[in-house]
Write an enzyme that holds these catalytic residues in place. Structure first.
Site: not given
Length: 138
Positions: A55-57
């Site tokens: 749930g991130h980049a």
């Protein structure tokens, strides 16, 4: 770099597998089947059913994700295109380039996820809010 990469820049790559009747071994070597210097390796395990991770980049980090046991899905999102990749074999890894939102989900019971990363942990490299990610991709 974050704005230019797409989900199509994230290939599943074969890792060197040596088979014998005594079992298998998979080998990863920097600049052979790993296209970057590995600065960090970590494992995800004991993930409860129905939970997701990621749930991130990342702005600069390259990663190769391997299902060393069990399996799981990885949702890749470049702000325009989405793609789901299922990993369930320890002799294949998914390379994730910078600027790709990722979510790991649908872990099988006992799944183990190994991540090889191009740099040490740096909180400033993370994009943790999807809205911020969308803004950076424009």
């Amino acid at each position: 770099m974050i704005g230019k990469n797409s989900v199509y820049d994230c290939p599943v790559i074969p890792l060197n597998k040596i088979h014998s009747r005594a079992g298998n071994i998979t080998i990863t070597e920097v600049h052979n089947n790993i296209p970057f210097d590995i600065q960090r390796v970590y494992y995800l395990y004991d993930i409860p059913g129905g939970e997701s991770r990621g749930g991130h980049a990342h702005k600069e980090l390259y990663q190769i994700i391997v299902a060393v046991g069990g399996g799981f899905d990885i949702l890749l999102d470049d702000g325009r295109n989405k793609k789901v990749v299922r990993l369930s074999r320890p002799d294949f890894g998914l390379m994730i380039v910078p600027g790709i939102w990722r979510e790991l989900m649908d872990f099988t019971s006992g799944a183990v996820c190994m991540v090889m990363a191009s740099s040490k942990y740096d909180e400033k490299d993370y994009i943790r809010e999807y809205h911020d990610f969308q803004q950076l991709k424009k």
